[in-house]
Scaffold this motif. Structure first.
Motif, PDB file in Angstrom:
ATOM      1  N   MET A 184      38.058  42.069  55.176  1.00 18.46           N
ATOM      2  CA  MET A 184      39.013  42.715  54.279  1.00 18.46           C
ATOM      3  C   MET A 184      40.198  41.797  53.974  1.00 18.46           C
ATOM      4  O   MET A 184      40.634  41.681  52.833  1.00 18.46           O
ATOM      5  CB  MET A 184      39.502  44.027  54.894  1.00 18.46           C
ATOM      6  CG  MET A 184      38.455  45.125  54.927  1.00 18.46           C
ATOM      7  SD  MET A 184      39.122  46.685  55.537  1.00 18.46           S
ATOM      8  CE  MET A 184      40.363  47.048  54.281  1.00 18.46           C
ATOM      9  N   THR A 192      39.330  39.010  51.464  1.00 18.40           N
ATOM     10  CA  THR A 192      38.875  39.398  50.123  1.00 18.40           C
ATOM     11  C   THR A 192      39.980  40.211  49.463  1.00 18.40           C
ATOM     12  O   THR A 192      40.694  39.716  48.603  1.00 18.40           O
ATOM     13  CB  THR A 192      37.566  40.217  50.195  1.00 18.40           C
ATOM     14  OG1 THR A 192      37.743  41.318  51.098  1.00 18.40           O
ATOM     15  CG2 THR A 192      36.403  39.359  50.642  1.00 18.40           C
ATOM     16  N   LEU A 193      40.128  41.465  49.903  1.00 16.07           N
ATOM     17  CA  LEU A 193      41.143  42.331  49.316  1.00 16.07           C
ATOM     18  C   LEU A 193      42.543  41.793  49.570  1.00 16.07           C
ATOM     19  O   LEU A 193      43.450  41.990  48.742  1.00 16.07           O
ATOM     20  CB  LEU A 193      41.010  43.748  49.892  1.00 16.07           C
ATOM     21  CG  LEU A 193      39.636  44.414  49.727  1.00 16.07           C
ATOM     22  CD1 LEU A 193      39.658  45.823  50.291  1.00 16.07           C
ATOM     23  CD2 LEU A 193      39.213  44.418  48.265  1.00 16.07           C
ATOM     24  N   GLU A 209      42.988  39.294  46.899  1.00 11.11           N
ATOM     25  CA  GLU A 209      43.006  39.976  45.605  1.00 11.11           C
ATOM     26  C   GLU A 209      44.354  40.625  45.337  1.00 11.11           C
ATOM     27  O   GLU A 209      44.824  40.662  44.193  1.00 11.11           O
ATOM     28  CB  GLU A 209      41.898  41.038  45.573  1.00 11.11           C
ATOM     29  CG  GLU A 209      41.783  41.741  44.226  1.00 11.11           C
ATOM     30  CD  GLU A 209      40.712  42.809  44.234  1.00 11.11           C
ATOM     31  OE1 GLU A 209      40.357  43.297  43.128  1.00 11.11           O
ATOM     32  OE2 GLU A 209      40.228  43.182  45.320  1.00 11.11           O
ATOM     33  N   SER A 210      45.010  41.106  46.381  1.00 10.27           N
ATOM     34  CA  SER A 210      46.305  41.775  46.206  1.00 10.27           C
ATOM     35  C   SER A 210      47.371  40.827  45.672  1.00 10.27           C
ATOM     36  O   SER A 210      48.386  41.268  45.136  1.00 10.27           O
ATOM     37  CB  SER A 210      46.766  42.372  47.547  1.00 10.27           C
ATOM     38  OG  SER A 210      47.040  41.339  48.493  1.00 10.27           O
ATOM     39  N   ASN A 213      35.161  47.693  54.399  1.00  9.72           N
ATOM     40  CA  ASN A 213      35.684  48.418  53.241  1.00  9.72           C
ATOM     41  C   ASN A 213      35.987  47.480  52.066  1.00  9.72           C
ATOM     42  O   ASN A 213      37.113  47.398  51.579  1.00  9.72           O
ATOM     43  CB  ASN A 213      36.952  49.194  53.646  1.00  9.72           C
ATOM     44  CG  ASN A 213      37.385  50.169  52.573  1.00  9.72           C
ATOM     45  OD1 ASN A 213      36.574  50.623  51.768  1.00  9.72           O
ATOM     46  ND2 ASN A 213      38.670  50.475  52.541  1.00  9.72           N
ATOM     47  N   PHE A 214      34.970  46.747  51.657  1.00  6.64           N
ATOM     48  CA  PHE A 214      35.053  45.921  50.453  1.00  6.64           C
ATOM     49  C   PHE A 214      33.635  45.778  49.927  1.00  6.64           C
ATOM     50  O   PHE A 214      32.666  46.158  50.596  1.00  6.64           O
ATOM     51  CB  PHE A 214      35.687  44.554  50.752  1.00  6.64           C
ATOM     52  CG  PHE A 214      34.916  43.725  51.754  1.00  6.64           C
ATOM     53  CD1 PHE A 214      34.041  42.736  51.328  1.00  6.64           C
ATOM     54  CD2 PHE A 214      35.068  43.917  53.129  1.00  6.64           C
ATOM     55  CE1 PHE A 214      33.331  41.968  52.236  1.00  6.64           C
ATOM     56  CE2 PHE A 214      34.364  43.149  54.043  1.00  6.64           C
ATOM     57  CZ  PHE A 214      33.487  42.177  53.598  1.00  6.64           C
ATOM     58  N   THR A 215      33.481  45.258  48.711  1.00  4.66           N
ATOM     59  CA  THR A 215      32.162  45.179  48.093  1.00  4.66           C
ATOM     60  C   THR A 215      31.630  43.748  48.108  1.00  4.66           C
ATOM     61  O   THR A 215      32.383  42.790  48.343  1.00  4.66           O
ATOM     62  CB  THR A 215      32.203  45.669  46.638  1.00  4.66           C
ATOM     63  OG1 THR A 215      32.982  44.728  45.863  1.00  4.66           O
ATOM     64  CG2 THR A 215      32.836  47.051  46.538  1.00  4.66           C
ATOM     65  N   ASP A 262      33.506  41.822  45.625  1.00  2.00           N
ATOM     66  CA  ASP A 262      34.799  41.354  46.135  1.00  2.00           C
ATOM     67  C   ASP A 262      34.613  40.049  46.909  1.00  2.00           C
ATOM     68  O   ASP A 262      35.400  39.105  46.761  1.00  2.00           O
ATOM     69  CB  ASP A 262      35.416  42.402  47.079  1.00  2.00           C
ATOM     70  CG  ASP A 262      35.852  43.655  46.357  1.00  2.00           C
ATOM     71  OD1 ASP A 262      36.204  43.571  45.169  1.00  2.00           O
ATOM     72  OD2 ASP A 262      35.821  44.728  46.997  1.00  2.00           O
ATOM     73  N   TYR A 263      33.576  40.025  47.736  1.00  6.48           N
ATOM     74  CA  TYR A 263      33.292  38.832  48.540  1.00  6.48           C
ATOM     75  C   TYR A 263      33.013  37.617  47.664  1.00  6.48           C
ATOM     76  O   TYR A 263      33.549  36.526  47.899  1.00  6.48           O
ATOM     77  CB  TYR A 263      32.113  39.114  49.465  1.00  6.48           C
ATOM     78  CG  TYR A 263      31.319  37.903  49.894  1.00  6.48           C
ATOM     79  CD1 TYR A 263      31.908  36.877  50.634  1.00  6.48           C
ATOM     80  CD2 TYR A 263      29.971  37.775  49.559  1.00  6.48           C
ATOM     81  CE1 TYR A 263      31.180  35.758  51.025  1.00  6.48           C
ATOM     82  CE2 TYR A 263      29.235  36.665  49.944  1.00  6.48           C
ATOM     83  CZ  TYR A 263      29.838  35.660  50.663  1.00  6.48           C
ATOM     84  OH  TYR A 263      29.125  34.556  51.041  1.00  6.48           O
ATOM     85  N   TRP A 291      36.426  36.921  45.323  1.00  2.67           N
ATOM     86  CA  TRP A 291      37.684  36.651  46.019  1.00  2.67           C
ATOM     87  C   TRP A 291      37.518  35.861  47.312  1.00  2.67           C
ATOM     88  O   TRP A 291      38.456  35.715  48.077  1.00  2.67           O
ATOM     89  CB  TRP A 291      38.426  37.956  46.288  1.00  2.67           C
ATOM     90  CG  TRP A 291      38.918  38.556  45.016  1.00  2.67           C
ATOM     91  CD1 TRP A 291      38.335  39.577  44.319  1.00  2.67           C
ATOM     92  CD2 TRP A 291      40.053  38.137  44.259  1.00  2.67           C
ATOM     93  NE1 TRP A 291      39.054  39.821  43.169  1.00  2.67           N
ATOM     94  CE2 TRP A 291      40.113  38.960  43.100  1.00  2.67           C
ATOM     95  CE3 TRP A 291      41.038  37.162  44.432  1.00  2.67           C
ATOM     96  CZ2 TRP A 291      41.108  38.835  42.139  1.00  2.67           C
ATOM     97  CZ3 TRP A 291      42.024  37.027  43.486  1.00  2.67           C
ATOM     98  CH2 TRP A 291      42.055  37.847  42.352  1.00  2.67           C
TER      99      TRP A 291
END
Length: 277
Positions: A153, A156-157, A160-161, A232-234, A237-238, A241
């Motif tokens: 997470m 990736t996220l 992305e943030s 909790n990411f797709t 996303d991987y 990101w």
């Protein structure tokens, strides 16, 4: 002792030629052998990453994990297996040197096959480790899986943030990673003995892992494992990101800061200056 060391040491100009030769040999390798060697490299590096994370958690010391992670890299190197990060640095040198039959399409073919093999090997180990830790997906995986999920997470996220700045941050982490990893590959070729190769590889590999730089093949294990364990990411996303900017950064770091530098200053050395007497 000094005589033994001198015969074991490969001079930089000889090393530079060896790098180009290695790049050419990898282009000429059969599809079957390229895939097998890449598969094994991805699998071994995945196991090494899991080992290092487990050590870090059990000891409470990230440094302990980083100290031991190079074992996987060293094993796959000594066994002649191929990582995407290594061929990013080596193969273009054969193209630059205009070796017979080495074209842009042949370079891209090699990179593509190694990527596929690395990914397949890493995902195989990710599934096996997930199965083992959960007794066939029937129980909770525990602290190790939870830690990898957090890594997935955050890398990736978490990037992305920050938007574009986050994407370029991971890109630069990828550059620094393969600057070190490719330095390890080149340094290993400075010695003709196994112990010399091991010693030369250890420091740069330990450095990249402890500093949290991004390695495209290590991430081929970490992120699929985290997804299998319910991260909790797709997968998208991987890829967007993490894997894409990491792989591009790895390409730049290995080729620009290691391969080309060695090629230019030790293989295609500029003419000596004429000094007036």
């Amino acid at each position: 002792m000094s005589e033994q060391m001198s015969t074991d040491y490969v001079k930089p100009n000889e090393l530079a030629k060896a790098l180009v030769d290695a790049g050419e040999s990898k282009v000429r390798l059969s599809t079957r052998d390229t895939l097998i060697r890449a598969y094994m490299a991805g699998a071994i590096l995945g196991l090494a990453a899991m080992f290092a994370i487990t050590v870090s958690i059990n000891t409470g010391s990230p440094l302990a994990g980083a100290l031991l992670f190079p074992v996987g890299f060293i094993l796959l190197y000594l066994l002649g297996f191929d990582l995407l990060t290594g061929v990013f640095m080596l193969v273009p040198l054969a193209l630059l040197d205009k070796r017979p039959g080495v074209t842009v399409s042949q370079v891209l073919r090699n990179w593509g096959l190694v990527f596929i093999g690395n990914f397949a090997g890493a995902v195989t180990v990710a599934f096996m480790m997930a199965f083992i830790l959960t007794f066939g997906f029937t129980t909770s995986a525990g602290a190790v899986a939870e830690k990898v999920g957090h890594i997935g997470m955050a890398r990736t996220l978490g990037y992305e943030s920050h938007g574009t700045a986050g994407w370029f941050t991971i890109f630069m982490r990828g550059i620094l990673c393969n600057w070190m990893v490719s330095t390890g590959v080149a340094a290993a070729m400075l010695s003709t003995s196994a112990i010399g190769k091991i010693f030369a590889m250890w420091m740069p590999i330990m450095l990249f892992f402890y500093m949290g730089f991004e390695h495209s093949v290590v991430n081929m294990f970490l992120f699929p494992f985290a997804l299998i364990m319910g991260g909790n990411f797709t997968f998208g996303d991987y890829l967007l990101w993490n894997e894409l900017p990491t792989a591009l950064g790895n390409l730049v770091g290995g080729l620009l800061f290691v391969g080309l530098m060695m090629y230019v200053t030790h293989y295609k050395t500029a003419p000596k200056r004429e000094l007036s007497l």
